[in-house]
Write an enzyme that holds these catalytic residues in place. Structure first.
Site, short mmCIF file in Angstrom:
data_model
loop_
_atom_site.label_atom_id
_atom_site.label_comp_id
_atom_site.label_asym_id
_atom_site.label_seq_id
_atom_site.Cartn_x
_atom_site.Cartn_y
_atom_site.Cartn_z
N ARG A 157 -10.58 -21.20 2.48
CA ARG A 157 -9.64 -20.20 2.97
C ARG A 157 -8.88 -20.74 4.19
NH1 ARG A 157 -9.72 -15.89 6.55
NH2 ARG A 157 -8.79 -13.94 5.87
N ASP B 142 -6.49 -10.30 -5.87
CA ASP B 142 -6.78 -9.02 -5.23
C ASP B 142 -6.05 -7.91 -5.96
OD1 ASP B 142 -8.17 -8.01 -2.60
OD2 ASP B 142 -6.34 -6.83 -2.84
N TYR C 217 -3.52 2.88 -1.81
CA TYR C 217 -3.04 1.87 -0.84
C TYR C 217 -1.52 1.90 -0.72
CZ TYR C 217 -7.77 -0.04 -0.75
OH TYR C 217 -9.12 -0.19 -0.57
N ARG D 54 -17.43 -9.73 -5.57
CA ARG D 54 -17.06 -10.51 -4.39
C ARG D 54 -17.91 -11.77 -4.23
NH1 ARG D 54 -13.81 -7.43 -0.53
NH2 ARG D 54 -12.40 -6.37 -1.91
N ARG E 272 -16.54 -14.34 1.93
CA ARG E 272 -16.77 -14.89 3.28
C ARG E 272 -18.22 -15.19 3.62
NH1 ARG E 272 -13.49 -10.75 6.84
NH2 ARG E 272 -13.92 -9.52 4.99
O1 1CP Z 1 -15.10 -12.34 -6.00
C1 1CP Z 1 -14.47 -11.37 -6.46
O2 1CP Z 1 -14.99 -10.25 -6.65
C2 1CP Z 1 -13.05 -11.60 -6.92
C3 1CP Z 1 -11.98 -11.34 -6.04
C4 1CP Z 1 -11.67 -9.95 -5.51
C5 1CP Z 1 -11.68 -8.70 -6.16
C6 1CP Z 1 -12.19 -8.37 -7.54
C7 1CP Z 1 -11.17 -9.73 -4.22
C8 1CP Z 1 -11.01 -10.77 -3.21
N1 1CP Z 1 -10.80 -8.41 -4.10
C9 1CP Z 1 -11.12 -7.74 -5.26
C10 1CP Z 1 -10.89 -6.35 -5.58
C11 1CP Z 1 -10.48 -5.40 -4.50
N2 1CP Z 1 -9.63 -5.60 -3.44
C12 1CP Z 1 -10.87 -4.05 -4.49
C13 1CP Z 1 -11.72 -3.39 -5.55
C14 1CP Z 1 -13.16 -3.66 -5.40
C15 1CP Z 1 -13.81 -3.10 -4.16
O3 1CP Z 1 -13.91 -1.87 -4.04
O4 1CP Z 1 -14.25 -3.90 -3.32
C16 1CP Z 1 -10.27 -3.43 -3.37
C17 1CP Z 1 -10.40 -1.99 -2.93
C18 1CP Z 1 -9.49 -4.43 -2.71
C19 1CP Z 1 -8.64 -4.24 -1.52
C20 1CP Z 1 -9.05 -5.14 -0.44
N3 1CP Z 1 -8.80 -6.47 -0.43
C21 1CP Z 1 -9.82 -4.83 0.70
C22 1CP Z 1 -10.38 -3.47 1.05
C23 1CP Z 1 -9.49 -2.83 2.05
C24 1CP Z 1 -9.87 -1.43 2.51
O5 1CP Z 1 -9.99 -1.28 3.74
O6 1CP Z 1 -10.01 -0.51 1.71
C25 1CP Z 1 -9.99 -6.02 1.41
C26 1CP Z 1 -10.70 -6.22 2.72
C27 1CP Z 1 -9.36 -7.07 0.66
C28 1CP Z 1 -9.32 -8.52 0.97
C29 1CP Z 1 -10.14 -9.38 0.09
N4 1CP Z 1 -10.03 -9.40 -1.30
C30 1CP Z 1 -10.89 -10.37 -1.80
C31 1CP Z 1 -11.56 -10.96 -0.69
C32 1CP Z 1 -12.56 -12.08 -0.79
C33 1CP Z 1 -11.10 -10.33 0.48
C34 1CP Z 1 -11.48 -10.67 1.90
C35 1CP Z 1 -10.42 -11.54 2.40
C36 1CP Z 1 -10.85 -12.59 3.34
O7 1CP Z 1 -10.86 -12.28 4.54
O8 1CP Z 1 -11.11 -13.74 2.92
#
Ligand code: 1CP
Length: 343
Positions: free
Chosen positions: A37, A74, A151, A24, A28
């Site tokens: 964003r 994502d 999911y 990540r 943010r």
């Molecule tokens: O910087 C990076 O790592 C690259 C981008 C990336 C990756 C590899 C994002 C951007 N998401 C992911 C993978 C991801 N997404 C996973 C696997 C890794 C982990 O366990 O963190 C999972 C479970 C998700 C699903 C997801 N997407 C969640 C979790 C939801 C939950 O409650 O279980 C969330 C909050 C997101 C949104 C997201 N994805 C990425 C970002 C930067 C964000 C936040 C969005 C924002 O508000 O800007």
């Protein structure tokens, strides 16, 4: 040109200081990410905008000089490409239409019908492969089938993955068919990322830890074997990082069983234990507690040094044990990198 440090570590080389990137890293906690964003409108619009997705991927590279960039996308884009509805509720997280029956599964698209929807992601990868500094490795990724299925079945993130476990026990045929569909789509998705320029791919199994006993083998190990086998037959030179998060004892032998070139370790296990039990089979990635990016100070320095020291006799890519959180201080990231590179 000397080979990129991450690729050298993935081949098993022990480097004087470990290469480093951060889960990540585009996120943010960075003001420049929040600005881009806002420009994109919302998170999904950012994911599907190659120009802006490329920009946010590059931001942490410019600011910190990480050794790898990870594609900004994502894991939930695959369900959407398969036909599920997907949206994000501000302050809460992702929401999806749910798959809970054979009929729901039948209404999804096939593994080869995802590429039109995902074309902007491939375009982002292509742009990144042209824009990155020559020493920076480009990592593509996808969610592992079990994690993506949790999911798709629940329609949101869950603490215990209850709905997925329930479908698995009540309608195993539908559950297994969903896992197979995601597995096959993931192979095609990662193959297209590689074609577009990804030099490494990572498979995120964030909820692997909730699969116990034979289920861990059937739904975490076996789909990973299938994905890696298919990718290696087409792209033998592309390394794969697997992240069966919170697998505990399941980490032992995971690389050997699945063919992964590297296993990423979460911070629920000690680096010393992982060095003895996982790194003996090859490269490991991890595993500093992401809380240190919030709290900083001498504790951050000491914990970083401890991770480096624990893994120093084998191939290692330094990373956090999970993603950096939005409340992290960008200065602490700089301190972590400085500490790692000082050796
Ligand atoms: O910087 C990076 O790592 C690259 C981008 C990336 C990756 C590899 C994002 C951007 N998401 C992911 C993978 C991801 N997404 C996973 C696997 C890794 C982990 O366990 O963190 C999972 C479970 C998700 C699903 C997801 N997407 C969640 C979790 C939801 C939950 O409650 O279980 C969330 C909050 C997101 C949104 C997201 N994805 C990425 C970002 C930067 C964000 C936040 C969005 C924002 O508000 O800007």
């Amino acid at each position: 040109m000397t080979e990129k440090t991450i690729l050298r570590a993935l081949k098993g080389e022990v480097l004087p200081t470990p290469p480093i990137w951060m889960m990540r890293q585009a996120g943010r906690y960075l003001p420049e990410y929040r600005a881009t964003r806002a420009q994109a409108g919302d998170f999904l619009s950012l994911c599907y905008n190659p120009e802006l997705a490329c920009e946010v991927t590059l931001q942490p590279i410019r600011r910190y000089g990480f050794d790898a960039a990870i594609l900004f996308a994502d894991i939930l884009l695959i369900p959407q490409a398969l036909g599920a509805d997907l949206w994000f509720v501000t302050g809460e997280g992702p929401r999806l239409s749910t798959i809970t029956s054979a009929e729901g599964l039948k209404a999804l698209k096939g593994k080869d019908d995802i590429h039109t929807h995902l074309a902007p992601v491939y375009e982002t990868v292509k742009r990144l492969s042209e824009a990155l500094p020559r020493e920076t490795t480009l990592i593509g990724f996808a969610g592992a089938p079990w994690t993506v299925a949790t999911y798709m079945i629940a329609g949101q993130g869950t603490k215990d993955q209850g709905p997925a476990h329930l479908l698995k026990s009540e309608d195993r045929a539908t559950f297994s068919a969903l896992i197979d569909l995601i597995t096959d789509a993931t192979i095609e998705y990662l193959a297209m990322q590689i074609e577009a320029g990804a030099e490494v791919v990572k498979i995120f199994d964030s909820w692997a830890g909730s699969l116990k006993g034979a289920d861990f083998d059937e739904f975490a190990v076996q789909p990973t074997i299938k994905i890696i086998k298919a990718l290696k037959s087409r792209y033998p030179h592309i390394p794969v990082i697997a992240f069966p998060r919170e697998a505990g004892a399941g980490y032992v032998g995971f690389a050997k069983k699945t063919g992964a070139d590297c296993v990423a370790i979460d911070n629920s296990i000690s680096a010393q234990w992982a060095a003895a039990n996982v790194q003996k089979d090859g490269c490991v990635q991890g595993n500093l507690d992401p809380r240190h990016m919030v709290t900083g100070g001498e504790a951050l320095v000491e914990a970083t040094q401890e991770v480096v020291r624990a893994f120093k006799n084998g191939p290692h890519i330094f990373n956090l044990g999970h993603g950096i959180t939005p409340d992290a201080d960008p200065e602490n990231v700089a301190l972590m990198i400085e500490t790692v590179r000082k050796g």
